[in-house]
Structure formats: C-alpha cells, structure tokens
Write an enzyme that holds these catalytic residues in place. Structure first.
Site, short mmCIF file in Angstrom:
data_model
loop_
_atom_site.label_atom_id
_atom_site.label_comp_id
_atom_site.label_asym_id
_atom_site.label_seq_id
_atom_site.Cartn_x
_atom_site.Cartn_y
_atom_site.Cartn_z
CE1 TYR A 1 -6.72 1.71 5.92
CE2 TYR A 1 -8.54 0.20 6.32
CZ TYR A 1 -7.94 1.43 6.50
OH TYR A 1 -8.56 2.38 7.27
CG HIS B 1 2.13 -1.58 -0.83
ND1 HIS B 1 1.29 -2.67 -0.99
CD2 HIS B 1 2.77 -1.78 0.35
CE1 HIS B 1 1.44 -3.49 0.03
NE2 HIS B 1 2.32 -2.98 0.85
#
Length: 630
Positions: free
Chosen positions: A405, A408
């Site tokens: 996850y 960015h």
C-alpha cells in the site's frame, strides 16, 4: 455477561422494528473458525488448475468467467498458504481483558477489542501485525541488508519524478481516499530520534544533512527481552475496518471528536471540523488537505445517519445513536472501497466483477436487492451477512499488506484548484501548500465543494517508476525531521523483513524475474535498475512492483494485487460486524438500507449539492468528472 438497561432496550427496540427471525437476532456468542483452513474437493481442483493457468497464460488474459474462476482459485491457495500468526509468539505485558458484555454485541469498541468475542484482543489497537510469508522467511534488519543498495540512491535514480505520469482513468480522489483508508488500517507509530538509520550520501547529493537520518520503526513492546524470535511490530491502530480514522483508537480520542448530543460528531456551524485540544491533525506526519476532505465528508455522513436513526428511534440515547451510526458509516466506507475505489483503480473487466462479487456475490446486486442472500456461500451471495471465518489464523493486518500500500506516486506535485460553479481557477499551488498546517489554512479559504471538484477533475499519478512526488522527497515533517519519503519507503520494507521483489513473488506462488529485461518491458528502466542493483535478487519489492507490466486498467502492479486478493476479502470475512452480525437487529433495517442505497456519489451530493453538474454523467465518483466550464 452483564446486561445494561440501554443494551436490553437497544436489542429489543431494533428487533421489534426489524421483525426478526432467528437469522436477524444477534448471537450471544461467536466462535469464528480458527481451525486449519480446508477447501472442498472442487476448490482444490480449481486451485490446481488456477495455478497452472495463471503461470502459463495469466489470469488477466482470460475471458472474464475463466479469469474470475482463476482468481477464486488463487485466493483459496493464498488463504491456505499465506496467512501466518504472530500472536502465538511469546509476549509480555498483556493483562487479561474482562469477559465481554452484552453491549459488545451491538457496538464496536473504541480500540477494536471484542470484535471476536472468544479472543477479545484479536485485531485491537496495540496488537501485532501478522505476516503473509512464513515467519522463518522474515529477514533480519541488519545494517548491511537495510542500507544496501543505498536507499537514497534508489530514490534519486529510479523513483524521482521529472514530469507527472498520469493515471488518466481515475481522478485525484483516489489518492485522498487511500490515505484516508490507511489512517484507519495501520500505523507503526513514531519513535524518538534515538539511533536512527544513517544513510551515507554521495558528494553530489544536495541533501542538506550528512548523513541522511531515517528514524527507526518502534520495536514491539510486548516482545520478551532477549528472545530469539522473528521480528514483530505493533499496529497502534485497530486492525479492523472500523473507521477509526474518524472515531479514534481509544476512548479518550473518541470523546474528543463527539458532540455528546444526538449521537453526533462535533462539527462547526460552517461545516468544518473543530480542532480538539491536544488532537490537531496537522501535527501528525502525513496530514494533507485530501485527508481533511475525507474526514470532513464522513463526519457529516455520520451525523446524517444519526438523523435517520433518530427518526425511527426517538427515545434512543446519545450512545445508542452514536454506536449504531458508527456501524453504518464504517460499513458504507467498506462498501465504497470494495465496489467503487478498488474497481476504479484496477479497472480490468475481471477485477470489476470479482470485487463487486466480494460484496454482492456473483449473483449480483440486482438479485441481492430483490432476494437478499440466496446462499451461505460468499461466492454466490457475497461476504456481508455470511459466516465469520478466520481461515485458521487469528485476524491481523500484515506487514506485507502495509508494504504494497505504499502508493505515494498517486499524489500530484502541482494542483489547480477551481470553482465547482464555473471551473474558474481559484488557486494554482503545489502539494507543499496542501500539506501539514498549511492544509487547514487552505481549507479556510477554499470551500469543500470547490476542493472536491478540483480533485474530481484532476488525474493522479500512475504508481510506477520515475513518478514519486518531488515534494515528498523533501518533506519537512511537523516534528521538524526532513525526510525523503521515497528512500524511507524503500528502507522500511527492508527494516520490517519484507522480502525483496523476486523472493516476494516466489512466496506468493509467482514466477520470479530471471533477469532485468524480464522484470520490465521498458529497456531504459531495465538498464537503470541493473546498474543500480547488479543482482536481480536484490531488487527491492517497491522498485520491482513499480517496474513490472501492469494488467489492463491497473494503476498499480499485479504483484501487489496478490496481497489484495487475499486481504481485501479477509478484512470482511474476519469481522463479525460484516458477517454474522450484519443484521437488522444490530444495524437496524434503516441502517442496512443506508449502506445498500448509498455510494460515494450520493454521499458527496448529499453534503455538497453544488457538485451535481460536474457529476451528472459520472457512474463511479473516482472516475474523471465533467469540467463545468466546458
């Protein structure tokens, strides 16, 4: 069990409205399966075929029905072979919890305890991250492994963005949404600036400090001193999908955000959120305007749910209204993530069907609306309302889940904020002006409707190499630490024992890349990565995922998707409030209807009707909106 007047009244009143059958009444106890996971002969055959087909052809190259069956087979394999329990390792400082009360049947606790009534610590704030790899495969965090190759060089040479590579099929709400979710799911916490990792720098590196210092991840305080055990870490958040980013992870945090009237959360007269004493969100690393937008939106949604429940239950107390509205709000957020956000960002035809099937089953939403669950099978009727199952391993989010996850690159560096009414440019700014304390200053100047419109009409970045936001490579945290977040992301996976790319793929039953040209179909990238790493086995997980070929419609990698296949359904399967307790007796019928009848679009339009012209032709609110000035 102790029974309070409020709890008796809550259960009795909701059951009276719901006209319960034995199916709708909440069980008094629950013992989700933690026996070793076994699948039927049929599913074992599907597993075997799925593995062969996936290796030789690829699930994404198959017709949708065959691709869907292949993904189901892969998920069964992952459930059996890629869930590992760290809670069974020796631990200290774990005082016993009291026996559950009847209140726990119908309320999520502030810290996530008592979700599993037979193991009340499971998934609570302060419990350990699990793993998706064998515990003996966790690499130790030695300086040579953590710092080689140099994470700052990885950041500069293969991650730095020269120009935005857009993900044109979605809008920038996907970036705001995923950080909103992460704030609910996991945090390793922060550690004082003691013995930081020291990263050496090249002479031509413009970084203002030498050496670069990256704070270490806090150690597991429950780990016995001197124990020779696989490394473990603590999740300071509740592991459950319980909207703790809104409600807090402790009774003290929860009290600060409540109005203590009518079950509602505190909201200012102008629709903004107050800043409670000692709980300024802008002082927390990672805070930006996108997070404040989502937090505001679903705080308002909580209060709207309270109004709806009060209409049916006018004599309910503040606590009764609050706890039921939280259940409904958290379920709606989980549904939006499952059937809207994820299909938008991985919009392959097969995954769109698969993800909706997680919620509605392959029978589909229309059948679900007409007949409810037609089977106890999650495949046919979806997970909500079905049986709770831990698949042999107590529930916890995992370090590998955290690693995949790290997205960015979704965040833009440059933002054009425009008016929802006519698309007029209000402000041209950089991400720096949208982050930290400046975000709250901006929120006082630009209306929430205009902010949502701006995000809805701007594409985010693609999760790929050479697309990391420059601002986040020079990010000044609220605590004064200057941070290259790209280098930090690389270092974190190494520090936490997440395998490098090739070994990660092997452990997830995928073929490793035999050389750098097989890693990526971009020859320039292959040469860059080879010059940086030299050895294909040393390529970091994040670099490999960002470099690899993506399936059609995917904004991130197929390797990351393997963790999603496993953990996206597990977050629902393991939570009794999404399974056995997803009933009118617990949620009320009005609450279940609210979850069923609403979407991200309806939530946005309820609170910001000025967005209607821009969203008029939008099916999924995470896809690009119409520009009102065109």
């Amino acid at each position: 069990m102790s029974v309070t007047r409020n709890t008796r009244h809550t259960i009795r009143h909701s059951q009276a409205v719901a006209k319960p059958s034995p199916r709708t009444a909440p069980p008094t106890t629950t013992a989700p399966s933690t026996a070793p996971y076994r699948s039927s002969l049929f599913w074992r055959a599907v597993e075997a075929v799925a593995s062969v087909v996936d290796h030789r052809i690829g699930w994404d190259r198959l017709p949708v029905p065959l691709g869907l069956l292949t993904l189901l087979g892969l998920r069964t394999t992952l459930r059996k072979q890629n869930l590992y329990d760290t809670s069974q390792l020796p631990a200290t400082d774990l005082p016993p919890l009291p026996a559950p009360s009847v209140n726990h049947l119908v309320e999520r606790t502030a810290d996530g305890s008592y979700n599993d009534l037979s193991e009340p610590r499971m998934g609570m704030a302060g419990s350990r991250f699990g793993r998706n790899i064998p515990l003996d495969a966790i690499t130790p965090a030695t300086p040579s492994d953590v710092l080689t190759p140099n994470p700052r060089e990885v950041s500069r040479r293969v991650l730095t963005r020269d120009e935005l590579i857009p993900a044109s099929a979605v809008n920038s709400l996907v970036a705001a949404w995923i950080q909103f979710m992460i704030r609910d799911w996991f945090s390793h916490g922060t550690k004082p600036d003691q013995e930081p990792w020291e990263v050496p720098l090249r002479a031509d590196d413009p970084w203002p400090e030498r050496p670069m210092r990256i704070l270490r991840t806090p150690l597991d305080p429950t780990r016995p001193p001197g124990a020779d055990l696989p490394q473990t870490r603590i999740n300071v958040n509740s592991h459950w999908w319980d909207a703790s980013q809104i409600y807090g992870n402790s009774a003290e945090e929860q009290a600060l955000v409540r109005s203590h009237t009518g079950g509602k959360l505190a909201v200012l007269a102008d629709g903004r959120l107050p800043i409670p004493d000692g709980m300024n969100p802008a002082t927390v690393p990672g805070f930006w305007i996108g997070l404040e937008m989502m937090r505001t939106l679903f705080t308002l949604e909580h209060n709207a749910i309270c109004d709806r429940l009060l209409a049916d239950f006018p004599d309910w107390t503040d606590q009764e209204l609050f706890s039921r509205a939280r259940l409904v709000n958290a379920a709606l957020i989980a549904k939006i993530h499952t059937v809207e956000w994820t299909p938008a960002i991985i919009s392959h035809p097969t995954t769109k069907v698969a993800l909706r099937a997680n919620w509605f089953g392959v029978a589909g939403e229309r059948v679900h609306r007409l007949f409810g669950r037609i089977s106890n099978s999650e495949v046919l009727s979806g997970i909500p309302g079905g049986p709770t199952d831990q698949y042999g391993v107590p529930y916890a989010l995992t370090e590998e889940f955290v690693a995949v996850y790290r997205m960015h690159p979704l965040i833009r560096d440059d933002w054009q904020l425009r008016a929802a009414a006519d698309d007029a440019l209000l402000r041209d700014c950089t991400f720096r002006e949208l982050a930290g304390p400046d975000a709250l200053v901006l929120a006082d100047k630009i209306s929430m409707a205009d902010l949502f419109y701006s995000f809805g009409t701007l594409p985010p970045g693609l999760v790929t190499l050479h697309n990391f936001p420059k601002f986040l490579q020079e990010y000044l945290r609220p605590d004064g630490h200057l941070q290259d977040l790209a280098a930090t992301d690389i270092l974190r996976s190494r520090e936490l024992g997440v395998p490098r790319y090739n070994e990660f793929r092997r452990l997830l039953h995928l073929a490793p890349a035999r050389d750098f040209t097989e890693l990526t179909d971009n020859p320039e990238w292959a040469a860059e990565i080879e010059s940086l790493y030299g050895d294909i086995e040393q390529v970091d997980l994040e670099v490999g995922m960002f470099a690899e070929r993506r399936p059609q419609g995917f904004a991130f990698s197929d390797t990351a998707f393997r963790i999603f296949i496993l953990m996206a359904s597990r977050r629902l399967n393991s939570d009794r409030f999404f399974t056995e307790y997803y009933t009118p007796a617990v949620y009320t019928q009005a609450g279940l209807d609210w979850v069923q009848d609403n979407s991200m679009a309806s939530v946005l339009l309820r609170h910001y009707p000025a967005l209607r012209p821009a969203m008029a032709a939008t099916v999924n609110a995470f896809e690009p909106w119409r520009r009102t000035g065109q």
